[in-house]
Design a protein around this motif. Structure first.
Motif, short mmCIF file in Angstrom:
data_model
loop_
_atom_site.label_atom_id
_atom_site.label_comp_id
_atom_site.label_asym_id
_atom_site.label_seq_id
_atom_site.Cartn_x
_atom_site.Cartn_y
_atom_site.Cartn_z
N PRO A 16 104.53 62.98 71.81
CA PRO A 16 103.96 61.67 72.11
C PRO A 16 102.44 61.56 72.05
O PRO A 16 101.90 60.45 72.12
N ALA A 17 101.71 62.67 71.96
CA ALA A 17 100.26 62.59 71.99
C ALA A 17 99.69 61.98 70.70
O ALA A 17 98.60 61.39 70.72
N TYR A 18 100.41 62.10 69.60
CA TYR A 18 99.99 61.44 68.37
C TYR A 18 100.22 59.94 68.50
O TYR A 18 101.18 59.49 69.11
N ARG A 19 99.34 59.14 67.90
CA ARG A 19 99.47 57.69 67.93
C ARG A 19 99.52 57.16 66.49
O ARG A 19 98.92 57.72 65.58
N LEU A 20 100.21 56.05 66.33
CA LEU A 20 100.27 55.36 65.05
C LEU A 20 99.48 54.05 65.15
O LEU A 20 99.42 53.43 66.21
N PHE A 21 98.91 53.63 64.05
CA PHE A 21 98.27 52.32 63.99
C PHE A 21 99.34 51.23 63.89
O PHE A 21 100.40 51.42 63.29
N TYR A 22 99.01 50.07 64.44
CA TYR A 22 99.73 48.82 64.24
C TYR A 22 101.08 48.76 64.95
O TYR A 22 101.75 49.77 65.15
N ASP A 23 101.45 47.53 65.34
CA ASP A 23 102.75 47.30 65.98
C ASP A 23 103.88 47.71 65.04
O ASP A 23 104.91 48.25 65.48
N GLU A 24 103.70 47.43 63.77
CA GLU A 24 104.63 47.91 62.74
C GLU A 24 103.90 48.99 61.93
O GLU A 24 103.07 48.67 61.08
N PRO A 25 104.16 50.26 62.20
CA PRO A 25 103.41 51.33 61.52
C PRO A 25 103.52 51.23 60.00
O PRO A 25 104.52 50.77 59.45
N ALA A 26 102.45 51.65 59.34
CA ALA A 26 102.41 51.63 57.88
C ALA A 26 102.82 53.00 57.32
O ALA A 26 102.57 54.03 57.93
N HIS A 27 103.46 52.97 56.16
CA HIS A 27 103.91 54.19 55.50
C HIS A 27 103.39 54.17 54.06
O HIS A 27 103.86 53.40 53.22
N PHE A 28 102.38 55.01 53.80
CA PHE A 28 101.75 55.02 52.49
C PHE A 28 102.13 56.28 51.73
O PHE A 28 102.30 57.35 52.31
N VAL A 29 102.22 56.13 50.42
CA VAL A 29 102.63 57.25 49.57
C VAL A 29 101.56 57.64 48.56
O VAL A 29 101.63 58.73 47.99
N ARG A 30 100.57 56.78 48.34
CA ARG A 30 99.46 57.16 47.46
C ARG A 30 98.28 56.24 47.71
O ARG A 30 98.41 55.17 48.33
N GLY A 31 97.11 56.67 47.22
CA GLY A 31 95.91 55.87 47.37
C GLY A 31 95.07 55.92 46.10
O GLY A 31 95.12 56.89 45.34
#
Length: 417
Positions: A16-31
């Protein structure tokens, strides 16, 4: 695997110590550049990342990393040229009195090392930070990071000074200097005279404070006159972020004793460091050895050297000034049009935008705006004492067309219930 499955798996494996951004977390595969892409191929405008500050997967930096990792990667107890080339290029961007550098893997490690060096040089342990500072996550520097919350206990040797945002821009220099005098007197009386004052020179966790340029100088001079050192934490403000200078402390006309750096230094590759006056590291070196298995390795130094070369050769600070001015105008126009937008603060491509309701800070509204933008594929965050400050910090390759897309989305978000 669905997003829900990923979240469940993450919680099971990482805790639980890790946190995610946003109410709906984002899942990215490339940038690529200013864009992040999800598994469906949808593009999100990244207006937040100070890690890949030159844009995601920059081809020249990726090539430098690839070539070096294919050739050699070892540590600093062997000779290699790349660390020296990187050190020379980096030090050339700093004032002449800053003439030594040591490499680490993260900004947390760099600030941890700065504390050790300052304590060895001054023979003191007292530390001054701002009331909502963030300087890292090691045992030592987490105590210097009030923004981590009440679960992190601040040591008795660590004293906080009020955020400069508590003073008006007209009184900021004098007010902050007086606050510094007060905290120096308190800590000296308590038996902890100052070894160092450390601050992020854009005060990003305190709400982003940039103006007036130079307001920080009187307070820093108070610390140095009292025998303490000044550590400019340039993880946020450095590497051309403000557009006015390579380093945030230069906007204030400061003469730091140590300069810490991290996230943007490798454009996503983990490399960081601390630069300082020669006599500081000489004193430290008499009493202690320093070794970091991965700090200063050839691959990390190749990444950092490539970053420095790209900033210079592509004249990115010119772009930061031009696009930053364009975005400033847009944000302030939005403030004139919307009662939800209060003060706009910033320098170059780093902004703090106050979100208010009836003129009062509204952290819930800011959170809704951040999540509304995420739903419309624009990524920012929030900061500040009450979480009501939109934190806008795009890559340095941001262009006017990207600013237009941000402003269109932000205009809709601030008018949304």
């Amino acid at each position: 695997m669905t997003q829900t499955d990923l979240i469940t798996r993450r919680e099971r494996l990482l805790g639980p110590a890790y946190r995610l951004f946003y109410d709906e977390p984002a899942h990215f595969v490339r940038g690529e550049g200013v864009w992040l892409y999800d598994a469906a191929g949808d593009a999100y405008l990244d207006v937040y990342n100070n890690v890949a500050s030159l844009g995601h997967c920059h081809p020249r930096i990726a090539l430098a990393i690839t070539r070096q990792v294919e050739t050699l990667n070892t540590h600093t107890r062997y000779l290699h040229e790349t660390i020296l080339d990187c050190a020379e290029t980096l030090l050339a961007t700093l004032p002449d009195h800053i003439d030594r550098v040591m490499f680490t893997c993260s900004g947390s490690e760099a600030n941890d090392l700065a504390v050790r060096i300052a304590e060895a040089y001054t023979g003191r342990t007292g530390i001054i930070v701002t009331e909502l500072a963030y300087h890292g996550v090691t045992q030592a520097v987490s105590q210097m990071s009030p923004s981590l919350g009440e679960g992190v206990v601040r040591g008795p040797h660590i004293f906080t000074v009020p955020s400069p945002l508590r003073f008006s821009s007209e009184t900021r220099a004098a007010g902050f200097a007086q606050a510094m005098d007060d905290v120096i007197a308190r800590m000296t009386k308590a038996g902890f005279p100052p070894a160092l004052f450390i601050c992020d020179t854009l005060f990003s966790s305190d709400g982003v404070i940039s103006d007036p340029a130079g307001f920080l100088k009187p307070a820093v001079e108070r610390v140095q006159a009292a025998g303490g050192l000044f550590v400019a934490d340039e993880v946020q403000a450095g590497f051309g972020r403000t557009g006015e200078a390579m380093w945030g402390f230069q906007r204030h006309g400061l003469s730091p004793d140590l300069v810490s750096m991290g996230k943007p230094m490798g454009n996503g590759h983990p490399v960081a460091g601390i630069a300082m006056r020669a006599e500081l590291i000489e004193e430290f070196g008499k009493k202690s050895r320093y070794f970091n298995t991965f700090g200063g390795n050839p691959v990390s130094c190749a990444a950092a050297l490539a970053v420095l070369n790209v900033i210079a050769e592509d004249e990115l600070m010119v772009n930061v000034r031009q696009v930053g001015a364009y975005l400033t105008d847009g944000l302030r126009t939005l403030g004139d049009e919307s009662k939800a937008v209060g003060e706009v603060r910033g320098a170059g491509l780093f902004f703090g935008v106050d979100i208010v309701t009836d003129g009062q800070p509204d952290g819930d509204r800011a959170r809704r705006i951040v999540n509304h933008l995420r739903q419309h594929k624009v990524l920012i965050s929030a900061t500040g004492q009450q979480g009501n400050v939109l934190k806008i910090r795009p890559p340095l390759v941001f262009r006017p067309e990207h600013a237009d897309r941000l402003m269109a989305a932000l205009s809709r978000a601030v008018s949304h219930p």
